[in-house]
Design a protein around this motif. Structure first.
Motif, mmCIF file in Angstrom:
data_model
loop_
_atom_site.group_PDB
_atom_site.id
_atom_site.type_symbol
_atom_site.label_atom_id
_atom_site.label_comp_id
_atom_site.label_asym_id
_atom_site.label_seq_id
_atom_site.Cartn_x
_atom_site.Cartn_y
_atom_site.Cartn_z
ATOM 1 N N ILE A 2 0.844 -1.207 0.000
ATOM 2 C CA ILE A 2 0.000 0.000 0.000
ATOM 3 C C ILE A 2 0.875 1.251 0.000
ATOM 4 C CG2 ILE A 2 -1.632 1.377 1.362
ATOM 5 C CD1 ILE A 2 -2.920 -1.310 2.242
ATOM 6 N N ARG A 3 1.932 1.248 0.801
ATOM 7 C CA ARG A 3 2.833 2.413 0.825
ATOM 8 C C ARG A 3 3.471 2.626 -0.543
ATOM 9 N NH1 ARG A 3 5.381 0.203 5.383
ATOM 10 N NH2 ARG A 3 4.373 0.870 7.272
ATOM 11 N N ARG A 4 3.801 1.546 -1.210
ATOM 12 C CA ARG A 4 4.489 1.623 -2.515
ATOM 13 C C ARG A 4 3.526 1.984 -3.651
ATOM 14 N NH1 ARG A 4 6.878 -3.060 -2.158
ATOM 15 N NH2 ARG A 4 5.167 -4.202 -3.130
ATOM 16 N N GLU A 5 2.326 1.355 -3.650
ATOM 17 C CA GLU A 5 1.419 1.476 -4.794
ATOM 18 C C GLU A 5 0.124 2.222 -4.504
ATOM 19 O OE1 GLU A 5 0.825 -2.616 -5.857
ATOM 20 O OE2 GLU A 5 2.972 -3.007 -5.679
ATOM 21 N N GLY A 6 -0.130 2.524 -3.245
ATOM 22 C CA GLY A 6 -1.388 3.173 -2.870
ATOM 23 C C GLY A 6 -2.472 2.152 -2.587
ATOM 24 N N PHE A 7 -3.586 2.639 -2.088
ATOM 25 C CA PHE A 7 -4.719 1.770 -1.795
ATOM 26 C C PHE A 7 -5.350 1.297 -3.097
ATOM 27 C CE2 PHE A 7 -4.573 3.950 2.306
ATOM 28 C CZ PHE A 7 -4.808 2.897 3.171
ATOM 29 N N ARG A 8 -5.926 0.114 -3.043
ATOM 30 C CA ARG A 8 -6.694 -0.436 -4.160
ATOM 31 C C ARG A 8 -8.060 -0.853 -3.629
ATOM 32 N NH1 ARG A 8 -2.534 -4.628 -7.011
ATOM 33 N NH2 ARG A 8 -0.888 -3.128 -7.409
ATOM 34 N N GLN A 9 -9.058 -0.755 -4.480
ATOM 35 C CA GLN A 9 -10.396 -1.202 -4.103
ATOM 36 C C GLN A 9 -10.391 -2.703 -3.847
ATOM 37 O OE1 GLN A 9 -12.746 -0.276 -7.535
ATOM 38 N NE2 GLN A 9 -13.478 1.639 -6.639
ATOM 39 N N SER A 10 -11.144 -3.112 -2.830
ATOM 40 C CA SER A 10 -11.398 -4.546 -2.693
ATOM 41 C C SER A 10 -12.373 -4.923 -3.797
ATOM 42 C CB SER A 10 -11.996 -4.853 -1.326
ATOM 43 O OG SER A 10 -13.235 -4.203 -1.184
ATOM 44 N N SER A 11 -12.375 -6.172 -4.185
ATOM 45 C CA SER A 11 -13.244 -6.589 -5.290
ATOM 46 C C SER A 11 -14.703 -6.689 -4.868
ATOM 47 C CB SER A 11 -12.770 -7.922 -5.863
ATOM 48 O OG SER A 11 -12.779 -8.911 -4.851
ATOM 49 N N ASP A 12 -14.943 -6.908 -3.585
ATOM 50 C CA ASP A 12 -16.316 -7.006 -3.085
ATOM 51 C C ASP A 12 -16.275 -6.893 -1.567
ATOM 52 O OD1 ASP A 12 -19.066 -7.232 -3.253
ATOM 53 O OD2 ASP A 12 -19.079 -9.408 -3.362
ATOM 54 N N GLY A 13 -17.432 -6.856 -0.989
ATOM 55 C CA GLY A 13 -17.575 -6.759 0.457
ATOM 56 C C GLY A 13 -19.002 -6.394 0.780
ATOM 57 N N MET A 14 -19.255 -6.115 2.031
ATOM 58 C CA MET A 14 -20.597 -5.780 2.495
ATOM 59 C C MET A 14 -21.207 -4.626 1.700
ATOM 60 S SD MET A 14 -21.608 -4.476 6.313
ATOM 61 C CE MET A 14 -20.516 -3.075 6.204
ATOM 62 N N LEU A 15 -20.364 -3.683 1.278
ATOM 63 C CA LEU A 15 -20.828 -2.505 0.538
ATOM 64 C C LEU A 15 -20.347 -2.522 -0.914
ATOM 65 C CD1 LEU A 15 -20.145 0.082 3.358
ATOM 66 C CD2 LEU A 15 -22.376 -0.756 2.606
ATOM 67 N N GLY A 16 -19.911 -3.676 -1.385
ATOM 68 C CA GLY A 16 -19.413 -3.779 -2.748
ATOM 69 C C GLY A 16 -17.956 -3.375 -2.841
ATOM 70 N N ARG A 17 -17.544 -2.960 -4.031
ATOM 71 C CA ARG A 17 -16.156 -2.558 -4.261
ATOM 72 C C ARG A 17 -15.841 -1.264 -3.546
ATOM 73 N NH1 ARG A 17 -15.048 -2.326 -10.395
ATOM 74 N NH2 ARG A 17 -13.154 -1.393 -9.565
ATOM 75 N N GLY A 18 -14.571 -1.114 -3.154
ATOM 76 C CA GLY A 18 -14.111 0.109 -2.528
ATOM 77 C C GLY A 18 -13.015 -0.175 -1.522
ATOM 78 N N VAL A 19 -12.559 0.865 -0.843
ATOM 79 C CA VAL A 19 -11.559 0.745 0.211
ATOM 80 C C VAL A 19 -12.314 0.866 1.534
ATOM 81 C CG1 VAL A 19 -9.463 1.701 1.236
ATOM 82 C CG2 VAL A 19 -9.784 1.782 -1.258
ATOM 83 N N TYR A 20 -12.199 -0.156 2.365
ATOM 84 C CA TYR A 20 -12.918 -0.206 3.640
ATOM 85 C C TYR A 20 -12.090 0.420 4.755
ATOM 86 C CZ TYR A 20 -16.601 -2.976 1.588
ATOM 87 O OH TYR A 20 -17.665 -3.384 0.836
ATOM 88 N N LEU A 21 -12.731 1.312 5.495
ATOM 89 C CA LEU A 21 -12.095 2.068 6.560
ATOM 90 C C LEU A 21 -13.062 2.166 7.736
ATOM 91 C CD1 LEU A 21 -11.247 4.896 4.081
ATOM 92 C CD2 LEU A 21 -9.477 3.511 5.144
ATOM 93 N N SER A 22 -12.538 2.627 8.862
ATOM 94 C CA SER A 22 -13.393 2.930 10.001
ATOM 95 C C SER A 22 -12.821 4.143 10.715
ATOM 96 C CB SER A 22 -13.454 1.747 10.975
ATOM 97 O OG SER A 22 -14.278 2.069 12.084
ATOM 98 N N ARG A 23 -13.691 4.881 11.371
ATOM 99 C CA ARG A 23 -13.222 5.993 12.193
ATOM 100 C C ARG A 23 -12.879 5.510 13.590
ATOM 101 N NH1 ARG A 23 -17.960 9.895 11.130
ATOM 102 N NH2 ARG A 23 -18.990 7.921 10.770
ATOM 103 N N ASP A 24 -12.914 4.191 13.790
ATOM 104 C CA ASP A 24 -12.649 3.573 15.081
ATOM 105 C C ASP A 24 -11.380 2.731 14.987
ATOM 106 O OD1 ASP A 24 -12.655 1.882 17.355
ATOM 107 O OD2 ASP A 24 -14.833 2.023 17.498
ATOM 108 N N LEU A 25 -10.316 3.150 15.677
ATOM 109 C CA LEU A 25 -9.052 2.418 15.676
ATOM 110 C C LEU A 25 -9.249 0.985 16.156
ATOM 111 C CD1 LEU A 25 -5.969 2.166 15.473
ATOM 112 C CD2 LEU A 25 -5.817 3.249 17.725
#
Length: 170
Positions: free
Chosen positions: A48-71
């Motif tokens: 990720i540091r080298r190439e950046g974030f990539r979308q996941s192919s699927d998940g609860m909300l479909g494609r995208g980068v999954y994050l949380s405001r909760d550590l």
């Protein structure tokens, strides 16, 4: 005496730059920048540091980068009971959320197509509120469509702690 090594997830206090916010359980406001977290393995963190974030192919909300405001939530990822905490890291990131939609129940009509204009308004971020039944943990979650909206600020690693005592007697 028995000594067991465990890990805790802590973050130092940090100064927010002007225009960047921390937010608890409220829906993120459109076009604001927030502090969020992304949990991963040490190996993937290097990529990720080298190439950046990539979308996941699927998940609860479909494609995208999954994050949380909760550590605490981010530190649980990836969900793999065999992965030791010493191999996990969490990125603290700043995210311009753009246009945000709340996906607050399973089967929401925009649950997996929130970013697709063929189904209505286009959203940049999907947000699951806490305790809405979408996540097992009950914690909030965000999915960002465009990885370029995410800026890595810091890589957080767990802190080793020694626990003393006999595991058979409490």
């Amino acid at each position: 005496m028995f000594h067991q090594l465990c890990y805790s997830w802590e973050e130092d206090d940090f100064q927010l730059l002007s225009g960047i916010e921390r937010i608890g359980h409220k829906q993120p406001n459109c076009n604001k920048t927030y502090v969020m977290y992304h949990g991963t393995t040490r190996t993937i963190a290097t990529a990720i540091r080298r190439e950046g974030f990539r979308q996941s192919s699927d998940g609860m909300l479909g494609r995208g980068v999954y994050l949380s405001r909760d550590l605490n939530k981010a530190s649980r990822y990836p969900i793999d009971p065999s992965l030791p905490d010493s191999e996990r890291v969490v990125f603290r990131v700043e995210v311009n959320v753009g246009n945000v939609i709340a996906i607050n129940y399973q089967g929401h009509p925009r649950q997996k197509n929130w970013h697709d204009g063929r189904y209505g308004e286009v959203y940049d971020t999907a947000w699951c509120p806490p305790n809405c039944g979408m996540t097992r943990s009950g914690m909030e979650e965000d999915c960002v469509w465009d990885p370029s909206r995410i800026k890595i600020v810091k890589c957080i690693t767990p802190t080793p702690r020694q626990m003393s005592g006999n595991p058979f007697y409490k």
